[in-house]
Design an enzyme around this catalytic site. Structure first.
Site, PDB file in Angstrom:
ATOM      1  N   VAL A 151       7.119  79.079  14.032  1.00  0.00           N
ATOM      2  CA  VAL A 151       8.145  79.618  13.123  1.00  0.00           C
ATOM      3  C   VAL A 151       7.638  80.951  12.564  1.00  0.00           C
ATOM      4  O   VAL A 151       6.608  80.994  11.887  1.00  0.00           O
ATOM      5  CB  VAL A 151       8.439  78.633  11.972  1.00  0.00           C
ATOM      6  CG1 VAL A 151       9.496  79.224  11.039  1.00  0.00           C
ATOM      7  CG2 VAL A 151       8.899  77.290  12.518  1.00  0.00           C
TER       8      VAL A 151
ATOM      9  N   HIS B 251       3.634  80.772   6.773  1.00  0.00           N
ATOM     10  CA  HIS B 251       3.545  79.464   6.127  1.00  0.00           C
ATOM     11  C   HIS B 251       2.125  78.946   6.221  1.00  0.00           C
ATOM     12  O   HIS B 251       1.404  79.244   7.175  1.00  0.00           O
ATOM     13  CB  HIS B 251       4.516  78.459   6.745  1.00  0.00           C
ATOM     14  CG  HIS B 251       4.407  78.320   8.226  1.00  0.00           C
ATOM     15  ND1 HIS B 251       4.955  79.238   9.093  1.00  0.00           N
ATOM     16  CD2 HIS B 251       3.817  77.382   9.005  1.00  0.00           C
ATOM     17  CE1 HIS B 251       4.713  78.866  10.340  1.00  0.00           C
ATOM     18  NE2 HIS B 251       4.008  77.751  10.315  1.00  0.00           N
TER      19      HIS B 251
HETATM   20  P1  AMP Z   1       3.618  76.544  13.242  1.00  0.00           P
HETATM   21  O1  AMP Z   1       3.236  76.123  14.626  1.00  0.00           O
HETATM   22  O2  AMP Z   1       2.415  76.796  12.376  1.00  0.00           O
HETATM   23  O3  AMP Z   1       4.591  77.702  13.252  1.00  0.00           O
HETATM   24  O4  AMP Z   1       4.309  75.284  12.582  1.00  0.00           O
HETATM   25  C1  AMP Z   1       5.692  75.188  12.316  1.00  0.00           C
HETATM   26  C2  AMP Z   1       5.921  73.853  11.668  1.00  0.00           C
HETATM   27  O5  AMP Z   1       7.230  73.844  11.153  1.00  0.00           O
HETATM   28  C3  AMP Z   1       5.792  72.650  12.601  1.00  0.00           C
HETATM   29  O6  AMP Z   1       4.782  71.768  12.091  1.00  0.00           O
HETATM   30  C4  AMP Z   1       7.178  72.010  12.554  1.00  0.00           C
HETATM   31  O7  AMP Z   1       7.136  70.603  12.612  1.00  0.00           O
HETATM   32  C5  AMP Z   1       7.724  72.511  11.230  1.00  0.00           C
HETATM   33  N1  AMP Z   1       9.168  72.599  11.120  1.00  0.00           N
HETATM   34  C6  AMP Z   1      10.034  73.152  12.002  1.00  0.00           C
HETATM   35  N2  AMP Z   1      11.300  73.046  11.542  1.00  0.00           N
HETATM   36  C7  AMP Z   1      11.219  72.415  10.342  1.00  0.00           C
HETATM   37  C8  AMP Z   1      12.185  72.016   9.367  1.00  0.00           C
HETATM   38  N3  AMP Z   1      13.489  72.249   9.539  1.00  0.00           N
HETATM   39  N4  AMP Z   1      11.740  71.399   8.247  1.00  0.00           N
HETATM   40  C9  AMP Z   1      10.426  71.147   8.068  1.00  0.00           C
HETATM   41  N5  AMP Z   1       9.469  71.508   8.949  1.00  0.00           N
HETATM   42  C10 AMP Z   1       9.859  72.138  10.070  1.00  0.00           C
END
Ligand code: AMP
Length: 121
Positions: free
Chosen positions: A100, A104
C-alpha cells in the site's frame, strides 16, 4: 514515487472504506490490519499524503512527525505490548514488498516474533 490518492489507506482516511480503528488524532490514524500476521497487528498511518518513511521524513512538518512518533508509542502501550515486546516495521518500496503506497508502520506483537529477516529461500 508520486502519491496515489486512490490507494486503500487514502480511501480509509476519507471514509470511503471502513476500518477497525484503535487510535485517531489530528495527524494520525491507527487501525487493525485486515489480515493480521500476529495476535496484535495494527497499522499506524499519518493523515498526510506520504508514500514512504523517507517521503514522510523529508516532507512532513515537525508537528506531524512528532505526533506520529508519540502516537506509535501510545498505541503500543495501549495495546498492552510495550512490556512484552513488539516489532515496529515499515516496508518502503518494491524490495521491501510495500503493498500500500501510503506510509504506514506495522505494530506486531502478542507472541514471540522470531528473528527479523527470514533467510533467502
Ligand atoms: P505493506 O506490505 O507494508 O504495504 O502492508 C500493507 C498491509 O495493509 C497488509 O498487512 C494488509 O493486510 C493491510 N491492508 C490492506 N488493506 C487493508 C484494509 N482495508 N484494512 C486494513 N488493513 C489493510
Amino acid at each position: 514515487m508520486a502519491y496515489d490518492a486512490n490507494n486503500v489507506f487514502a480511501k480509509i482516511l476519507c471514509g470511503e472504506i471502513p476500518c477497525n480503528k484503535v487510535y485517531e488524532d489530528d495527524h494520525v490514524l491507527a487501525f487493525h490490519d485486515v489480515n493480521p500476521q500476529t495476535p496484535v497487528h495494527v497499522l499506524v498511518i499519518p493523515k498526510g499524503p506520504y508514500v514512504s518513511v523517507d517521503d514522510f521524513a523529508e516532507h512532513a512538518s515537525e508537528t506531524e512527525i512528532v505526533a506520529f512518533v508519540r502516537a506509535v508509542g501510545k498505541i503500543a502501550r495501549d495495546l498492552g505490548v510495550a512490556g512484552s515486546g513488539y516489532r515496529f516495521l515499515s516496508n518502503s518500496g518494491a524490495d521491501a514488498h510495500q503493498e500500500v503506497p501510503h506510509f504506514h508502520v506495522h505494530i506486531f506483537g502478542g507472541r514471540r516474533l522470531g528473528r527479523m529477516i527470514q533467510p533467502p529461500a
